[in-house]
Scaffold this active site. Structure first.
Site, PDB file in Angstrom:
ATOM      1  N   HIS A  18      19.154  27.884  27.548  1.00  0.00           N
ATOM      2  CA  HIS A  18      18.255  26.464  27.417  1.00  0.00           C
ATOM      3  C   HIS A  18      19.109  25.244  26.770  1.00  0.00           C
ATOM      4  O   HIS A  18      19.160  25.125  25.771  1.00  0.00           O
ATOM      5  CB  HIS A  18      17.345  26.652  26.649  1.00  0.00           C
ATOM      6  CG  HIS A  18      16.337  27.987  27.042  1.00  0.00           C
ATOM      7  ND1 HIS A  18      16.543  29.085  26.588  1.00  0.00           N
ATOM      8  CD2 HIS A  18      15.040  27.971  27.765  1.00  0.00           C
ATOM      9  CE1 HIS A  18      15.768  30.056  27.361  1.00  0.00           C
ATOM     10  NE2 HIS A  18      14.737  29.099  27.706  1.00  0.00           N
ATOM     11  N   HIS A  61      15.837  22.813  31.771  1.00  0.00           N
ATOM     12  CA  HIS A  61      15.388  23.465  30.463  1.00  0.00           C
ATOM     13  C   HIS A  61      15.804  24.877  30.306  1.00  0.00           C
ATOM     14  O   HIS A  61      16.231  24.952  29.178  1.00  0.00           O
ATOM     15  CB  HIS A  61      13.788  23.710  30.970  1.00  0.00           C
ATOM     16  CG  HIS A  61      13.126  24.881  29.766  1.00  0.00           C
ATOM     17  ND1 HIS A  61      12.700  24.228  28.605  1.00  0.00           N
ATOM     18  CD2 HIS A  61      12.630  26.003  30.063  1.00  0.00           C
ATOM     19  CE1 HIS A  61      12.386  25.403  28.021  1.00  0.00           C
ATOM     20  NE2 HIS A  61      12.430  26.263  28.601  1.00  0.00           N
ATOM     21  N   GLU A  89      -6.757  33.193  11.282  1.00  0.00           N
ATOM     22  CA  GLU A  89      -5.842  34.586  11.042  1.00  0.00           C
ATOM     23  C   GLU A  89      -4.511  34.294  11.461  1.00  0.00           C
ATOM     24  O   GLU A  89      -3.591  34.620  10.804  1.00  0.00           O
ATOM     25  CB  GLU A  89      -6.677  35.643  12.003  1.00  0.00           C
ATOM     26  CG  GLU A  89      -8.087  35.713  11.507  1.00  0.00           C
ATOM     27  CD  GLU A  89      -9.089  35.049  12.118  1.00  0.00           C
ATOM     28  OE1 GLU A  89      -8.578  34.039  13.290  1.00  0.00           O
ATOM     29  OE2 GLU A  89     -10.374  34.879  11.775  1.00  0.00           O
ATOM     30  N   LEU A 107       6.484  30.691  20.995  1.00  0.00           N
ATOM     31  CA  LEU A 107       6.153  29.369  20.578  1.00  0.00           C
ATOM     32  C   LEU A 107       5.006  28.994  19.509  1.00  0.00           C
ATOM     33  O   LEU A 107       4.189  29.973  19.489  1.00  0.00           O
ATOM     34  CB  LEU A 107       5.807  28.656  21.922  1.00  0.00           C
ATOM     35  CG  LEU A 107       7.098  28.582  22.724  1.00  0.00           C
ATOM     36  CD1 LEU A 107       6.753  27.965  24.009  1.00  0.00           C
ATOM     37  CD2 LEU A 107       8.307  27.717  22.116  1.00  0.00           C
ATOM     38  N   ASN A 113       9.345  15.408  25.256  1.00  0.00           N
ATOM     39  CA  ASN A 113      10.375  15.308  26.211  1.00  0.00           C
ATOM     40  C   ASN A 113       9.301  15.157  27.712  1.00  0.00           C
ATOM     41  O   ASN A 113      10.287  15.037  28.855  1.00  0.00           O
ATOM     42  CB  ASN A 113      11.609  16.015  26.518  1.00  0.00           C
ATOM     43  CG  ASN A 113      11.098  17.481  26.612  1.00  0.00           C
ATOM     44  OD1 ASN A 113       9.844  17.735  27.051  1.00  0.00           O
ATOM     45  ND2 ASN A 113      11.954  18.572  26.264  1.00  0.00           N
ATOM     46  N   HIS A 149     -16.732  43.564  16.482  1.00  0.00           N
ATOM     47  CA  HIS A 149     -16.021  43.594  15.203  1.00  0.00           C
ATOM     48  C   HIS A 149     -15.502  44.898  14.361  1.00  0.00           C
ATOM     49  O   HIS A 149     -14.925  45.324  13.511  1.00  0.00           O
ATOM     50  CB  HIS A 149     -17.146  43.254  13.843  1.00  0.00           C
ATOM     51  CG  HIS A 149     -17.344  41.479  14.105  1.00  0.00           C
ATOM     52  ND1 HIS A 149     -17.959  41.110  15.188  1.00  0.00           N
ATOM     53  CD2 HIS A 149     -17.335  40.807  13.026  1.00  0.00           C
ATOM     54  CE1 HIS A 149     -17.837  39.677  14.926  1.00  0.00           C
ATOM     55  NE2 HIS A 149     -17.751  39.364  13.769  1.00  0.00           N
TER      56      HIS A 149
END
Lengths: 661, 661
Positions: free
Chosen positions: B29, B260, B407, B120, B186, B469
């Site tokens: 990248h 990219h 969480e 990410l 960007n 749950h």
């Protein structure tokens, strides 16, 4: 027009049913229904378009209780308005085994439960799919047939969960202005005051995300009505930040976390009865109040009748009904058969992500209900075909959603699209990032809906991006989810077959695990039967005698298995290869089929560029597994497979060591 | 002071190293390093407190590349400033197997890589833990020893991921004002323009979340410096929205998604050389530029020397060094031994979530480095002890974090706390919601760090909250993650033992799966050895002959196994019970120990209120599994276990059917 007094009594009916049911169940969440009874009453008596006696009417407004723990709010509403599924007995059996009134609303338990909620943030994220689904169907069938709102009630927890950000920025971007979310702004979470953990300006946050947002007094019926009216005329989705008091009416617990998740106790309930002047015994609703509610439950009957008239006259009637029923266009089988014939002739050597795109080109060309997308990996996931142009804020008549870098929000929105009806959603990301989407994928399985997850880059075979992007445990982890088909096709034909099963499985979501790297076509002869639908099948028989060795493999490793077979056959060891595109489907086959497919070879081997977990089912605990035992590494695919010992040579060597023992 | 010309040349060195390395690797990248070279140059030459020759200096500023795909930015900086781990050869071997310069930055590969990024949003969420860790250590050891900043470079993807919202609202709430985040604004993501998917006003969003936020020109050195200066004087965390051009300098690809994630190609690189007036061959850096960078790499040496002087004189030196080294207080073994003796005497009948609290009471009393917390389930997870008061925006000298309903953000922040050093973080939620935290839990395993996840309500035994749950597949799914200890203790003693291993495992994260329901104490005699550390051990031997039956079980099902054993022994079938608190530790034992523990009984049974996957390792493919095959249900625990056939009676019956076959 409902008078204030009548409104109050109708709202109090919700409050007392909720208190009483939680008390009787000895568990549950009374606080939300007591705080949000006014919102619910205004919405259901003045705005929500529905017909309790025809609860599946496709053009109904949707109401989604994102704060699913407040399930008694929804059950009270369904009972009061006259949904047949929710009787008073069901209310009295709240949270008991076998009742429709589970602890959290479970899709399929009763009409009126539009989606399963409870895991926080899922409902609001589903709602983006519902609201988008409405726009897509509206674009396809016109305002006469599709024109409804999606209302959501979300709690602090829903808004604190990260998925909510993915959901609201997607909805804001797409300008889904028929999505209206109430935030039960009660300042309380389980641990105590929300201020313990958060001081976000939610209205400003939603505005920053492209929403219309406003503060109101969430216990003032006129303020609620005014806000809904305003929301319905907004060109953006709307957040109504409704200030409420959790457990409103409970003398000492109201406004505290003690009202959130436990029965209030006899004293508090007695106090609440006094506070509201509600003299009735538990579960009893005054006749006039029940009548008023039942009337509200029928207020949409005329609209529904009119809609049915429009449908009857529409030239799109048959197609609309087909779409909403979830049935495929007739002839789908034949289209796939033709495509398989073409593949057998063409023998393409492509990555399965590419053969997935090729299959989708066929499917999307035949079925107008597929809506594709990707979480910002369109060119990598190969999820876009010639039929799927971009859905944009101004144009919902297209078939592709750029979901953005929002795997979790995508999966939840796909569930909403699926639940809305009329749509088969598929969406892509890297298999490794199925982890990000997993809570929604689980709910797709629990609900039994047709969401199809396209997960490419399915092993170390993706190469240089390294271990953060290389799935190792993900196939096992996804196979662990009940009612979830995990497909890992080995070539273009298997990919087509797996896609066919995924599309045809109305009640089971699917994950297709697909390669980045090219693979040869292994199924070079056309076979009419969908062999992949059996989960596992013999791809290559042993030659020269009874099989001494059976090699099981999935996806990209089937090629390696065939290579190992060639080596072993060359050394005089009759070896068969079983391709295993789907564990779950294999488990559904007859015991005989399973036994004969597994076979009796003395040496059983499995090859998968993932962990062993689950493969013992094929090879036994003493079988040889060729795969990963830890995380991957950054390197070229040519380096990585030998580095981790996943080669035909290594497999043959391990087998021969065993044969000579 | 660096002149503008010198700044530009230094920044261009990053640009060309990045372009050249990606080009040589044929993947990677280039776009981010080219766009963010100015930010990095200003930060590393004028602000970042570090000493490249002493990269582990505990009071260094941290730099976290949340947009991990831009790894060449970081590698370039580490090479240029003189980190020994990153030589020019390493740069030339970018993305090759065995190099330190993996596709994404891998923690442990080289000093200066503070955390593994690539998935990410993880880096920005880790950074909240880093910044909080700094404040906690500052409160414990004073400004003389701990006083540093945490800088982050995040991309559009990081900010679109939901985890970012959890992270920034937590940081905003806690007023972590030494956290400074650059957003590489960007306008480009993989699919194309960000406007395809998002139109969030990020500055407004961060402000709504309690941040200081500003727009700047991210390619103007003085604007960057001014912004950092302002951020360092803010009483809130700061977002610097830095407008950049992705792939800046590439003649046709700059500002597009083509810059990219792929090599630019020879023509673009030649064009960029022309654009920047950079005449050198690939990988060559002008001597004066390299010197200037190397000087910057040593600019912090004086500050480090001074800090070492302060440390030498500090009466907290030994404890500070112990904390930072990760070593426990001496005598930890003995404290646990004493506690186990007490348990053997007291024989408490409590839920393992409660015995976890009891163990924590002992651990927290002895080890000041534990920092507890929960994602808004404190009273349910039992994560708070008498030593852990709330960390609040004004007071970081405490030991408990109310993480809120976050969480994922919690797990990532815990990783940051662990990576910062000096802290052992533990945090709780329900086991079912481990799915929400899973991407960060995986990274804890990949990095090999000591984050401890306290996951209560670990089966259908939680009762009425129902299938949303109730974990069913979660134990299998977590056991699938490499380098992750999944503990499921059966009583208070095992819970103490599992906690001991978790605390002592510096390089392996742990999950403790704990019950909501009460369990009897099964280990009623004190044994010095940590039996749970063997992963599985014989809890009850067969009586009256060689074992005909072995029952394996974990957690709450060990009690059921003992009940089944009693029934079977009563019917004359010698039966042993093996408790299995941790699969991973069992796999580390000797082959002899494994074989003898599994034993040779003709009938092998496993009981776990989850799915079978993984248990074949103990019982073989023909063993009997008593557990779940699908999702749970809403009901009382008394109803649910019999409903799903997980009882002593059902187990004994299944065994006897097999014995009589």
């Amino acid at each position: 027009m409902v008078s204030r007094e009548q409104h109050d009594r109708m709202a109090n009916a919700i409050r007392f049913l909720s208190m009483d049911a939680v008390e009787k169940a000895k568990s549950g969440h009374p606080g939300l229904p007591m705080g949000c009874a006014d919102i619910a009453t205004v919405l259901f008596t003045r705005f929500l378009k529905f017909d309790a006696k025809n609860p599946h009417w496709p053009d109904r407004d949707r109401f989604i209780l994102s704060a699913g723990h407040g399930s008694m709010l929804l059950y009270s509403l369904l009972y009061l308005t006259g949904y047949e599924d929710i009787t008073l007995d069901q209310i009295k059996n709240f949270r008991q085994l076998g009742s429709r009134t589970a602890g959290h609303p479970e899709y399929g338990h009763a009409a009126g439960i539009e989606t399963t909620t409870g895991p926080l943030g899922q409902g609001i994220a589903n709602s983006v799919g519902f609201a988008l689904g409405e726009r897509i169907m509206n674009a396809a069938f016109g305002k006469d047939l599709v024109d409804h709102y999606t209302y959501v009630l979300a709690g602090d927890g829903c808004l604190m969960e990260g998925i909510s950000q993915e959901a609201i920025t997607l909805a804001g971007h797409l300008k889904l202005n028929k999505l209206i979310v109430f935030w039960d702004n009660n300042d309380i979470s389980i641990d105590g005051s929300v201020s313990l953990t958060d001081n976000t300006d939610q209205v400003a946050r939603f505005q920053a995300s492209g929403w219309n947002a406003m503060h109101i007094d969430g216990m003032d019926p006129e303020a609620i009505a005014y806000a809904i009216e305003a929301a319905r005329h907004s060109d953006k989705p709307t957040l109504i930040a409704a200030k409420t008091t959790i457990g409103f009416g409970a003398p000492t617990k109201a406004g505290t976390n003690k009202a959130h998740g436990s029965p209030l106790g006899a004293d508090e309930i007695a106090g609440a009865r006094k506070f509201f002047g509600w003299d009735l015994p538990p579960f009893e609703v005054p006749t006039d109040v029940l009548s008023a509610w039942r009337e509200a439950g029928q207020a949409g009957a005329n609209a529904r009748t009119e809609w049915e008239g429009r449908l009857a006259k529409s030239d799109k009637k048959a197609e609309f009904e087909r779409r909403v029923s979830g049935k495929l266009v007739e002839g789908f089988d034949g289209v796939i058969a033709d495509y398989k014939k073409k593949l057998a002739a063409d023998k393409p050597k492509v990555a399965t992500r590419k053969s997935s795109e090729m299959a989708l080109e066929v499917i999307n060309g035949f079925l107008p209900e597929t809506i594709g997308g990707s979480a910002d990996l369109t060119g990598s996931n190969n999820t876009k075909t010639s039929q799927t142009n971009n859905i944009t804020p101004g144009d919902y008549g297209q078939r592709y959603v750029h979901y953005g870098i929002r795997e979790h929000g995508m999966a939840a929105a796909m569930n909403g699209l699926s639940l809305h009806g009329g749509i088969i959603p598929y969406g892509g990301t890297f298999l490794c990032f199925s982890d990000y989407a997993r809570p929604s994928m689980r709910l797709a399985s629990l609900m039994g809906i047709r969401s199809i997850f396209v997960m490419t880059h399915d092993s170390i075979g993706l190469g240089e991006d390294g271990p953060t992007h290389q799935p190792v445990e993900h196939l096992a982890a996804l196979r662990a989810i009940p009612n979830h088909h995990v497909f890992r096709p080995a070539d273009a034909t298997e990919t087509a077959e797996c896609w066919q099963v995924a599309i045809e499985s109305e009640k089971t979501p699917s994950t297709l695990a697909l390669t980045r790297q090219n693979l040869p076509e292994l199924r070079t002869e056309y076979v009419a039967e969908n062999l992949s639908s059996k989960g596992a099948y013999e791809l290559a028989a042993a030659e020269g005698g009874e099989a001494a060795v059976t090699i099981f493999a999935s996806g990209s490793e089937v090629e390696i298995a065939l290579g190992a077979r060639a080596l072993l056959q060359g050394h005089g060891h009759p070896t068969r290869v079983v391709s295993v595109p789907c564990f779950e489907l294999f488990d559904e086959q007859s015991a005989d089929y399973q036994a004969s497919t597994i076979g009796k070879a003395g040496v059983k081997v499995a090859i998968e560029a993932g962990i062993r977990q689950g493969w013992d089912r094929f090879i036994g605990t003493d079988g040889i597994f060729v795969g990963m035992t830890g995380f991957g590494a950054s390197g070229t695919i040519e380096q990585l497979y030998p580095h981790f010992g996943i080669t035909a040579e290594a497999t043959a060597k391990a087998v021969e060591a065993r044969l000579h023992k």
